[in-house]
Write an enzyme that holds these catalytic residues in place. Sequence first.
Site, PDB file in Angstrom:
ATOM      1  N   LYS A 134     -23.602 -11.261  79.427  1.00  0.00           N
ATOM      2  CA  LYS A 134     -23.673 -12.621  79.991  1.00  0.00           C
ATOM      3  C   LYS A 134     -24.871 -13.351  79.387  1.00  0.00           C
ATOM      4  O   LYS A 134     -25.951 -12.757  79.245  1.00  0.00           O
ATOM      5  CB  LYS A 134     -23.805 -12.519  81.513  1.00  0.00           C
ATOM      6  CG  LYS A 134     -23.722 -13.855  82.253  1.00  0.00           C
ATOM      7  CD  LYS A 134     -23.760 -13.627  83.765  1.00  0.00           C
ATOM      8  CE  LYS A 134     -23.611 -14.901  84.568  1.00  0.00           C
ATOM      9  NZ  LYS A 134     -23.634 -14.651  86.033  1.00  0.00           N
ATOM     10  N   SER A 144     -19.982 -16.921  88.558  1.00  0.00           N
ATOM     11  CA  SER A 144     -20.400 -17.515  87.309  1.00  0.00           C
ATOM     12  C   SER A 144     -20.243 -16.625  86.087  1.00  0.00           C
ATOM     13  O   SER A 144     -20.331 -17.109  84.954  1.00  0.00           O
ATOM     14  CB  SER A 144     -21.862 -17.952  87.421  1.00  0.00           C
ATOM     15  OG  SER A 144     -22.695 -16.832  87.595  1.00  0.00           O
ATOM     16  N   SER A 149     -21.319 -13.598  91.759  1.00  0.00           N
ATOM     17  CA  SER A 149     -20.969 -13.945  90.382  1.00  0.00           C
ATOM     18  C   SER A 149     -20.388 -12.843  89.521  1.00  0.00           C
ATOM     19  O   SER A 149     -19.847 -13.123  88.452  1.00  0.00           O
ATOM     20  CB  SER A 149     -22.171 -14.537  89.665  1.00  0.00           C
ATOM     21  OG  SER A 149     -22.257 -15.899  89.997  1.00  0.00           O
TER      22      SER A 149
HETATM   23  N1  GLN Z   1     -21.166 -18.922  93.236  1.00  0.00           N
HETATM   24  C1  GLN Z   1     -22.486 -18.692  93.723  1.00  0.00           C
HETATM   25  C2  GLN Z   1     -23.351 -19.877  93.430  1.00  0.00           C
HETATM   26  O1  GLN Z   1     -22.838 -20.821  92.961  1.00  0.00           O
HETATM   27  C3  GLN Z   1     -23.026 -17.434  93.147  1.00  0.00           C
HETATM   28  C4  GLN Z   1     -23.676 -17.596  91.847  1.00  0.00           C
HETATM   29  C5  GLN Z   1     -24.141 -16.298  91.325  1.00  0.00           C
HETATM   30  O2  GLN Z   1     -23.911 -15.248  91.918  1.00  0.00           O
HETATM   31  N2  GLN Z   1     -24.860 -16.367  90.225  1.00  0.00           N
HETATM   32  O3  GLN Z   1     -24.520 -19.861  93.664  1.00  0.00           O
END
Ligand code: GLN
Length: 467
Positions: free
Chosen positions: A72, A147, A171
């Site tokens: 990532k 994400s 994420s």
């Molecule tokens: N979807 C969550 C957010 O928008 C989690 C993001 C993540 O885990 N990096 O914060």
Amino acid sequence: MRELVERLRSGEILPSEHLEEIIQKIEEREGLLNAFITLDVEGARERARELDREVERGNARGLLFGLVFAVKDNIAVRGMRLTCGSRMLENYVSPYHATTVERILGEGAIIVGKANLDEFACGSSGETSYFGPTRNPHDPERVPGGSSSGPAVAVAAGMSDVSLGSDTGGSIRNPASFTGIFGFKPTYGLVSRYGLVDLAMSLDVIGPLSPDAEGIALTMEAIQGSDGRDATVREKRLPFLEALDTFSLEGVKVGYSESLLEGVEESVLGWFRKFLSLLEGMGAEVVEVDFPPVSKIWPLYYVIMYPEFASAMQRYSGLTYGHRAEGESLEEVMARSRSEALGREVKRRILLGTYLSMEKYERSFYERGKRLRRGLRAKVREVFREVDFLVSPTVPFLPFKLGERIEDPVKMYASDALTVLANLTGIPAINIPFGREGRLPVGVQVMGRWFEDHRVVALAKRVEERL
Ligand code: GLN
């Protein structure tokens, strides 16, 4: 995955032959799916040839020997760009490796590229990257989740064997669920965060995404354990590989809570109920536990994450690194650099986080959030005195169409309703790809006690064997 590593180590397939198969997939599918921000095909080939020579010399070793990884793009790989999916860091090249990257390389992994993500990992759909959205390989009109959109899609489309992602509120598990693969969020404090760009440092963890549970166990075995460069990591190593072979569901107690099913779509609920029966069929005792409603849990995530994010983002001032705009004064340079180079969701979070951290509110928001979080931890501790695992769906609904939720942050945030619990409390959690509605994958989530990560992964393996 263990069998593949065996074949690679024995020379039955050479690492460079295996890599070429993956590159072939990338050539076929990446154009449409956009899972990568940076590809390093030549670097990967060179590395694979080195590994070929180790096979020829008869000293091929490493838990991950010859496996191809996507990383990532908020995790540092020396000499490669580290963009975080943002224009702010479009041309930033990392001068060092993250600890997890050093460790997978030490076990014989090949890194083929840096994978796409929502900008600074803020999102649940893979749509907010400056480098364009990633698409779901099962239906390219739909989002892959986020994400860690790129890491998940790379695995799901055969463009990497395993990926490294990060999980602050879901994420890793969310895109794993939307793309039909395994994704694991370790206990906070089991894996070093050194070299991970912070979203919210009290919640962030690095973990693997893989088509099978073995890929998760192998990678965890490699990346876990203490690191002088991240003081939050404990002196602990868990027996991931051993548990894969020895764990049994016989006599294990699994809890679920109706309050965690509030608002979950019918189709997802149907698969979740099938999952509970399967667990029972495998010898587990499934019991209902009492839990606070989801609608009380997930707003807490935002109260804690926003201020930590706003604070972490202060370093992107346009002065030290990243995008720099022209301006007459220091203020103008800073303001312009940030307004030009950051996307809408990131700005929204900086504004809200700054607001929540204002001196006159600090006690009432962030401090209160931390207190509630301690209460939630106590609740979870209580639940885990009664049961060994806690299960739920991973995401309350199916992968949605690109553009469908992006204009409405509250609808987007609803994706995280069932995943943030593990981050707020620090417990380990995995997504198991469990069902299909038409072409679309449906996942279930298994959470375990702190530092019983190996048992969570082993349970996933037992379920996988039954599917
Ligand atoms: N979807 C969550 C957010 O928008 C989690 C993001 C993540 O885990 N990096 O914060």
